[in-house]
Enzyme design. Structure first.
Site, PDB file in Angstrom:
ATOM      1  N   ASP A 173     -48.176  60.295   5.723  1.00  0.00           N
ATOM      2  CA  ASP A 173     -49.344  59.640   5.774  1.00  0.00           C
ATOM      3  C   ASP A 173     -49.486  58.646   4.425  1.00  0.00           C
ATOM      4  O   ASP A 173     -49.722  57.599   4.524  1.00  0.00           O
ATOM      5  CB  ASP A 173     -50.562  60.538   5.635  1.00  0.00           C
ATOM      6  CG  ASP A 173     -50.643  61.140   7.222  1.00  0.00           C
ATOM      7  OD1 ASP A 173     -50.391  60.562   8.008  1.00  0.00           O
ATOM      8  OD2 ASP A 173     -51.413  62.471   7.263  1.00  0.00           O
TER       9      ASP A 173
ATOM     10  N   LYS B 241     -53.240  70.105   9.549  1.00  0.00           N
ATOM     11  CA  LYS B 241     -52.187  69.890   8.415  1.00  0.00           C
ATOM     12  C   LYS B 241     -52.277  70.585   7.389  1.00  0.00           C
ATOM     13  O   LYS B 241     -51.224  70.612   6.743  1.00  0.00           O
ATOM     14  CB  LYS B 241     -52.922  68.215   7.918  1.00  0.00           C
ATOM     15  CG  LYS B 241     -52.561  67.354   8.904  1.00  0.00           C
ATOM     16  CD  LYS B 241     -53.015  65.826   8.529  1.00  0.00           C
ATOM     17  CE  LYS B 241     -52.799  64.895   9.809  1.00  0.00           C
ATOM     18  NZ  LYS B 241     -53.039  63.434   8.868  1.00  0.00           N
TER      19      LYS B 241
END
Ligand code: ATR
Length: 277
Positions: A102, A66
């Protein structure tokens, strides 16, 4: 011709995203396919170049890529830049643009469960890793009074809150300090991997001082109820596992790629089926 989407990570075989997104494409009549790709860190740059050459329209990025992915993308959306992590990439006019869904995914799932009064009070985030950063910087925009961060390595919590330029009060705490102050918090969120399969008996901190009218959220959904959530429930607190966050981060990614809002209830039932009911 089918449009291609996917997810890259290491490990990746456990991912429930392919079932979830392929069903959503089917449901919305979109001619596309979503594929999981096992990608090691040393392959990351080649993979991004290859995906672009093949015209892959979008992909999710999961552990451990990420942060590393950012250097290989053409542009990064401001929230993802602040979080310093990307979980969703979209091909826009030949360029790969990085987003992070997220934090908003977590908050969307939380809002459905939580009454408004919790938001005027104190929040405790447990952990200071990538997931904590996404949630922290998303919650900073939501008008909370205080968001404290506790972590095994307190300096990481200090680094995390140092980026707070909002009016929200924040303090970095050790796990011991947070245990002592626990009764102050109306919302407690575990962002660490403690309690995740196979270490299902582990708990990030003692709940001795937990207020029975608080809300405890864990971003883990396997097991469905972590030891932390079990104990919080036994003490009378309301609880939420990580399934809503997983569903909503996926739904937001789907929207970014297609401009179509997927059926999140349907996504949830697909994931529940895969989890074994
Ligand atoms: P992610 O990007 O998934 O959030 P990460 O960046 O590796 O993952 O962060 C993991 C978080 O879980 C960190 O807050 C980590 O604490 P440290 O910063 O002290 O490493 C926390 N964590 C993981 N295992 C832990 C354990 N056994 N005890 C306490 N904290 C733990």
């Amino acid at each position: 011709m089918k449009e291609l989407f996917g997810v890259i990570g290491d490990p990746i075989s456990h991912s429930m995203s392919p079932e979830m997104h392929n069903d959503a494409f089917l449901d919305k009549g979109i001619d596309a396919h979503y594929q999981a790709f096992h990608v090691k860190t040393q392959q990351l740059q080649d993979v991004v170049i290859g995906m672009k050459a093949l015209g892959v329209k979008g992909f999710n990025v999961t552990v451990p890529h990420k942060t590393d992915i950012i250097q290989y993308l053409d542009r990064i959306d401001p929230l993802a830049k602040t979080i310093r992590a990307v979980n969703t990439v979209k091909l826009e006019n030949g360029e790969y643009v990085g987003y992070n869904t997220d934090g908003i995914g977590f908050y969307t799932g939380l809002k459905k469960e939580l009454n408004e009064s919790c938001f005027s009070k104190n929040v405790l985030l447990i952990g200071a890793g990538g997931a904590a950063r996404a949630i922290y910087y998303t919650l900073l925009h939501e008008g909370l009074e205080r968001i404290d961060v506790c972590n095994r390595t307190k300096t990481r919590a200090e680094e995390l809150i140092a980026g707070n330029s909002h009016a929200v009060e924040s303090r970095a705490l050790s796990l011991d300090e947070a245990e002592q102050l626990l009764s102050r918090y109306s919302l407690i969120i575990n962002t660490t991997t403690i309690g995740m399969k196979p270490n299902i008996d582990e708990i990030p901190l003692s709940l001795n001082n937990l207020n029975s009218d608080s809300f405890v959220s864990d971003i883990i959904y396997n097991p469905f109820e972590t030891a932390l959530l079990k104990e919080a429930k036994a003490k009378g607190a309301k609880i939420q596992n990580g399934l809503p966050m997983f569903i909503h981060q996926g739904a937001l990614a789907f929207q970014i790629w297609t401009d179509v809002q997927p059926d999140t209830e349907r996504m949830k039932s697909i994931v529940l089926q895969k989890l074994g009911g």
